[in-house]
Design a protein around this motif. Structure first.
Motif: not given
Length: 357
Positions: A61-72
């Motif tokens: 099962e694959t999951v993803f989150v896009e457009s995640v800023p670099e940092g916290p």
């Protein structure tokens, strides 16, 4: 009454069986710095994710989150993936390095793979591609395609990966055209179509008739197309919708074989922390089709260079080469070691301007 109890017991058994089947799946997470439709860097990483699904079917099962800023934000996303049961998490941008290490400490049983970084841990691998080999081929073509002798370069961040690419492109452009100059604009973003388009327009106004980029969108291609008579190269993905001109070739990142292999390693229990840095010869870096806008003799010599890089007959950084300040770096025939390349923070001789700090 007995029938009701029997049905209830059967339902519970089915539920437990379903849960067990779900638990048997290997859950693979991906953290993306841009949108999956960026047409470049993240688009290719997502193709790798889809290849994992195609290869393993209902075993993963694959999951993803896009457009995640670099940092916290990145640390929060990774933490949630681990809490949600991910067995393996790919974090696909340089700025995710410290967040990856931090989260990996909290979840020692989860395997992490960080792209383009250098910090490892027992449950953290690093992987990258030798993009500078592709830049060598681009520089070779660019130096012979320019009529103004001005080549524009859109940099994302002044990190070793990007500086290596600039140096490699410049060295190989100068090798075929000693009059070439590079003009560099730092966008300080991986993906921002408006900024990338503006950078391309400024470089064109400054006389550049070839644009190279280390940013992720197709905006520079569109800006060049609108300007006319400006050559571009696809970045990370083929960007072939702009072929045969202005995009005359491209660097293509092929992550699928690596993602499949590392997922398999988690599934069969053989995964170990490793440092992987592959190039043209291993297939992680591809050169997109060189279009007919490139004269036949230039195309032939570019393909010859690609073949020598792939076989190891030639190294993209082979002396004699000096640093920007004129100090000796590589003697005649000497090649750069991986340690120097991995930490590269200097320009080679002939490049103008300072490396931003």
């Amino acid at each position: 009454m007995k029938l009701t109890k029997l049905l209830a017991t059967a339902a519970v058994a089915l539920g437990l069986a379903s849960t067990a089947m779900a638990d048997d799946k290997t859950k693979v997470g991906f953290v993306f710095v841009g949108p999956v439709g960026d047409g470049g860097w993240t688009y290719e990483h997502n193709k790798g994710r889809l290849a994992v699904e195609e290869k393993f079917g209902d075993k993963v099962e694959t999951v993803f989150v896009e457009s995640v800023p670099e940092g916290p934000d990145a640390e929060r996303v990774m933490t949630q993936m681990a809490l949600d049961g991910a067995d393996l998490i790919f974090t696909t941008s340089f700025g995710y390095m410290d967040p990856t290490i931090n989260v990996a400490k909290k979840f020692p049983k989860v395997k992490f793979e960080h792209a383009t970084g250098y910090k490892q841990a027992p449950n953290v691998s690093v992987y990258s591609a030798r993009f500078y080999e592709g830049r060598a081929v681009q520089g070779h073509i660019a130096g012979q395609m320019t009529k103004s002798n001005v080549i524009g370069y859109i940099g994302s961040y002044p990190i070793p990966e990007v500086i290596r690419g600039i140096n490699s492109a410049f060295v190989h452009a100068r090798a075929v055209n000693p009059d070439v100059q590079f003009k560099i604009i730092w966008a300080y973003t991986w993906f921002d179509p408006a900024k990338e388009a503006d950078a391309a327009k400024v470089l064109i106004e400054q006389g550049a008739d070839v644009i190279l980029q280390h940013t992720d969108s197709t905006a520079p291609q569109a800006a060049a197309q609108a300007a006319g008579n400006v050559v571009t190269f696809g970045q990370a993905s083929d960007m072939s919708e702009y072929a045969p001109f202005p995009r005359v070739s491209s660097i293509i990142d092929d992550w699928a074989p690596y993602y499949i292999a590392r997922t398999q390693a988690v599934m069969d229990g053989s995964w170990e922390s490793a440092n992987t840095w592959h190039g043209i010869g291993d297939g992680m870096v591809g050169i997109g089709e060189i279009s007919d806008a490139v004269p036949a003799e230039i195309k032939a010599s570019a393909l010859q260079l690609k073949a020598k890089l792939a076989s190891g007959e030639y190294h993209a950084f082979t002396g004699p080469l000096n640093k920007q300040d004129g100090s000796a770096w590589l003697a005649d025939g000497e090649t750069a070691d991986d340690g120097t390349l991995a930490g590269m923070g200097f320009y080679v001789e002939g490049l103008e301007g300072d490396v931003p700090q």
